[in-house]
Design a protein around this motif. Sequence first.
Motif, PDB file in Angstrom:
ATOM      1  N   PRO A 204       0.800  -1.236   0.000  1.00 19.59           N
ATOM      2  CA  PRO A 204       0.000   0.000   0.000  1.00 19.59           C
ATOM      3  C   PRO A 204       0.826   1.277   0.000  1.00 19.59           C
ATOM      4  N   ASP A 205       2.132   1.163   0.278  1.00 20.96           N
ATOM      5  CA  ASP A 205       2.996   2.346   0.281  1.00 20.96           C
ATOM      6  C   ASP A 205       3.591   2.634  -1.094  1.00 20.96           C
ATOM      7  N   ALA A 206       3.325   1.787  -2.091  1.00 14.48           N
ATOM      8  CA  ALA A 206       3.939   1.937  -3.411  1.00 14.48           C
ATOM      9  C   ALA A 206       3.375   3.138  -4.172  1.00 14.48           C
ATOM     10  N   LYS A 207       4.228   3.734  -5.003  1.00 18.78           N
ATOM     11  CA  LYS A 207       3.841   4.855  -5.855  1.00 18.78           C
ATOM     12  C   LYS A 207       4.103   4.490  -7.315  1.00 18.78           C
ATOM     13  N   LEU A 208       3.297   5.060  -8.205  1.00 17.90           N
ATOM     14  CA  LEU A 208       3.478   4.842  -9.638  1.00 17.90           C
ATOM     15  C   LEU A 208       3.770   6.181 -10.311  1.00 17.90           C
ATOM     16  N   TRP A 209       4.859   6.226 -11.088  1.00 19.47           N
ATOM     17  CA  TRP A 209       5.219   7.423 -11.833  1.00 19.47           C
ATOM     18  C   TRP A 209       5.027   7.157 -13.322  1.00 19.47           C
ATOM     19  N   ILE A 210       4.174   7.945 -13.954  1.00 23.03           N
ATOM     20  CA  ILE A 210       3.958   7.871 -15.401  1.00 23.03           C
ATOM     21  C   ILE A 210       4.619   9.098 -16.017  1.00 23.03           C
ATOM     22  N   ILE A 211       5.692   8.888 -16.754  1.00 23.68           N
ATOM     23  CA  ILE A 211       6.471   9.992 -17.321  1.00 23.68           C
ATOM     24  C   ILE A 211       6.276  10.012 -18.836  1.00 23.68           C
ATOM     25  N   GLY A 212       5.843  11.143 -19.343  1.00 22.56           N
ATOM     26  CA  GLY A 212       5.554  11.279 -20.760  1.00 22.56           C
ATOM     27  C   GLY A 212       4.183  11.902 -20.952  1.00 22.56           C
ATOM     28  N   ASP A 213       3.888  12.282 -22.161  1.00 23.73           N
ATOM     29  CA  ASP A 213       2.607  12.913 -22.462  1.00 23.73           C
ATOM     30  C   ASP A 213       2.089  12.388 -23.787  1.00 23.73           C
ATOM     31  N   GLY A 214       0.840  12.695 -24.081  1.00 16.22           N
ATOM     32  CA  GLY A 214       0.269  12.235 -25.332  1.00 16.22           C
ATOM     33  C   GLY A 214      -1.245  12.222 -25.285  1.00 16.22           C
ATOM     34  N   PRO A 215      -1.888  11.796 -26.369  1.00 21.51           N
ATOM     35  CA  PRO A 215      -3.341  11.876 -26.487  1.00 21.51           C
ATOM     36  C   PRO A 215      -4.111  11.019 -25.497  1.00 21.51           C
ATOM     37  N   SER A 216      -3.492   9.979 -24.948  1.00 16.91           N
ATOM     38  CA  SER A 216      -4.198   9.084 -24.028  1.00 16.91           C
ATOM     39  C   SER A 216      -4.240   9.584 -22.588  1.00 16.91           C
ATOM     40  N   ARG A 217      -3.577  10.694 -22.311  1.00 17.63           N
ATOM     41  CA  ARG A 217      -3.451  11.131 -20.913  1.00 17.63           C
ATOM     42  C   ARG A 217      -4.790  11.344 -20.201  1.00 17.63           C
ATOM     43  N   PRO A 218      -5.766  12.054 -20.789  1.00 21.25           N
ATOM     44  CA  PRO A 218      -7.037  12.257 -20.069  1.00 21.25           C
ATOM     45  C   PRO A 218      -7.735  10.938 -19.722  1.00 21.25           C
ATOM     46  N   VAL A 219      -7.700   9.986 -20.651  1.00 14.95           N
ATOM     47  CA  VAL A 219      -8.339   8.684 -20.408  1.00 14.95           C
ATOM     48  C   VAL A 219      -7.623   7.946 -19.282  1.00 14.95           C
ATOM     49  N   LEU A 220      -6.306   8.003 -19.280  1.00 15.72           N
ATOM     50  CA  LEU A 220      -5.528   7.288 -18.265  1.00 15.72           C
ATOM     51  C   LEU A 220      -5.694   7.930 -16.880  1.00 15.72           C
ATOM     52  N   GLU A 221      -5.758   9.236 -16.825  1.00 11.73           N
ATOM     53  CA  GLU A 221      -5.985   9.912 -15.544  1.00 11.73           C
ATOM     54  C   GLU A 221      -7.366   9.558 -14.997  1.00 11.73           C
ATOM     55  N   ALA A 222      -8.354   9.467 -15.874  1.00 10.57           N
ATOM     56  CA  ALA A 222      -9.703   9.080 -15.445  1.00 10.57           C
ATOM     57  C   ALA A 222      -9.711   7.640 -14.943  1.00 10.57           C
ATOM     58  N   LEU A 223      -8.951   6.769 -15.610  1.00 13.37           N
ATOM     59  CA  LEU A 223      -8.867   5.371 -15.183  1.00 13.37           C
ATOM     60  C   LEU A 223      -8.212   5.257 -13.810  1.00 13.37           C
ATOM     61  N   ALA A 224      -7.155   6.022 -13.575  1.00 21.08           N
ATOM     62  CA  ALA A 224      -6.493   6.004 -12.268  1.00 21.08           C
ATOM     63  C   ALA A 224      -7.465   6.397 -11.166  1.00 21.08           C
ATOM     64  N   ALA A 225      -8.292   7.405 -11.429  1.00 21.17           N
ATOM     65  CA  ALA A 225      -9.300   7.825 -10.442  1.00 21.17           C
ATOM     66  C   ALA A 225     -10.327   6.725 -10.231  1.00 21.17           C
ATOM     67  N   GLU A 226     -10.752   6.082 -11.313  1.00 16.58           N
ATOM     68  CA  GLU A 226     -11.749   5.005 -11.226  1.00 16.58           C
ATOM     69  C   GLU A 226     -11.230   3.824 -10.427  1.00 16.58           C
ATOM     70  N   LEU A 227      -9.907   3.540 -10.563  1.00 20.30           N
ATOM     71  CA  LEU A 227      -9.303   2.410  -9.856  1.00 20.30           C
ATOM     72  C   LEU A 227      -8.949   2.752  -8.408  1.00 20.30           C
ATOM     73  N   GLY A 228      -9.107   4.004  -8.036  1.00 21.58           N
ATOM     74  CA  GLY A 228      -8.809   4.418  -6.673  1.00 21.58           C
ATOM     75  C   GLY A 228      -7.320   4.587  -6.399  1.00 21.58           C
ATOM     76  N   ILE A 229      -6.525   4.820  -7.443  1.00 22.59           N
ATOM     77  CA  ILE A 229      -5.074   4.950  -7.266  1.00 22.59           C
ATOM     78  C   ILE A 229      -4.571   6.345  -7.665  1.00 22.59           C
ATOM     79  N   ALA A 230      -5.481   7.289  -7.844  1.00 19.82           N
ATOM     80  CA  ALA A 230      -5.098   8.620  -8.321  1.00 19.82           C
ATOM     81  C   ALA A 230      -4.108   9.303  -7.381  1.00 19.82           C
ATOM     82  N   THR A 231      -4.288   9.146  -6.080  1.00 22.00           N
ATOM     83  CA  THR A 231      -3.419   9.835  -5.119  1.00 22.00           C
ATOM     84  C   THR A 231      -2.029   9.208  -5.041  1.00 22.00           C
TER      85      THR A 231
END
Length: 362
Positions: A204-231
């Motif tokens: 539970p202490d693990a962090k995920l770093w996504i480095i880079g940008d592109g057209p999929s970013r809004p969808v991926l940020e929404a998915l992170a929120a949906e999965l409960g891992i946004a923070t």
Amino acid sequence: MMCLRLAHHWQTSFEQYVIACAPSTRILESEFRSINLGSLYIGPSKSRSYLWQWSWIYRIMRRHRPEAVLIHCFGIPHLIAAAAARIAGIHSIAAWAGNPPPKRKKMRRRFQIIRTASDLLGCPIVACSAGVGREFDALGFKPFNKSRTLPNGINLDLIRREARRANRSRTNAHPVIGMVSRLDPIKDHRTLLEGFALVRLQRPDAKLWIIGDGPSRPVLEALAAELGIATSTNFFGTRTDVASLLGAMDVFAFSTTRDEGFGIALIEAMAAGVPIVASDVPACREVLHGGEAGILTPTADTYLLAQNITQLLNDNEMRHRLAEKAYRRVQKEYSVEVCAERWEDLLFGSSNSRYLGLPCAS
């Protein structure tokens, strides 16, 4: 970026002229201007016709008459550059292909035509990996000119030095999983995000770093929120300090698809000493030497990806062993020095020429 790396390496060996065919290459303009070039030509900000592009490149070729031209763009732009070079009387040319041909029939037909036209122009297509080369061979047309595989290269010492400095000054105690890539459908960030949600159940202490940008970013940020891992997930966007960020990671997770051409982020992670979990696709399999230099995971397998990441996080000895094997491999196969030597052999053979043109695009 590959053009920039080679140009930097060759600045004391060749007289170089760089032609940036697409306006988007202005992103790297300051980096190109910081090295010793004969000239840097940047295309107009507005799109022009193919005939205009050909005429523009042809005039530059005629003015400088380089003995070799290395083309870093692929498709219609590379045919335009190759045709301009040929008519300008330049004998040694080659085009670099960074991704395999698409599977869709209509697009494959287009690639077949491009490859045949490239052959007729005497411009070999140089694949960035054996997997990409096999995909081009599978297009169905026998090439007239011998093509070859020539992997990308990076500045190992620079990446290693910056990564080690960042690692020594690291203050965060939580484990960090990271991925560096364009946020694009050709990658598979969805599986990584879903896998990270499972990793968090064990760590539970693990962090995920996504480095880079592109057209999929809004969808991926929404998915992170949906999965409960946004923070616990940080979308960094485009960064220029990638080596330092790699140095602060515990595991590099490269989740991608079969359309991956090479995965230069993989060799950067290998140089930085970060153990790797990657999708088992031809490009990753080749770079990681069949799994000897990193853990290969079946594509889109969320559960096994999470299991392999968790295993690495919990096993310090395994992380160290994989990191050492990865560094030895990248040192042998993927340094910019080795890459440049291979290009010199292809373009010049035994010639002592020291005059090179580098057309490139985004």
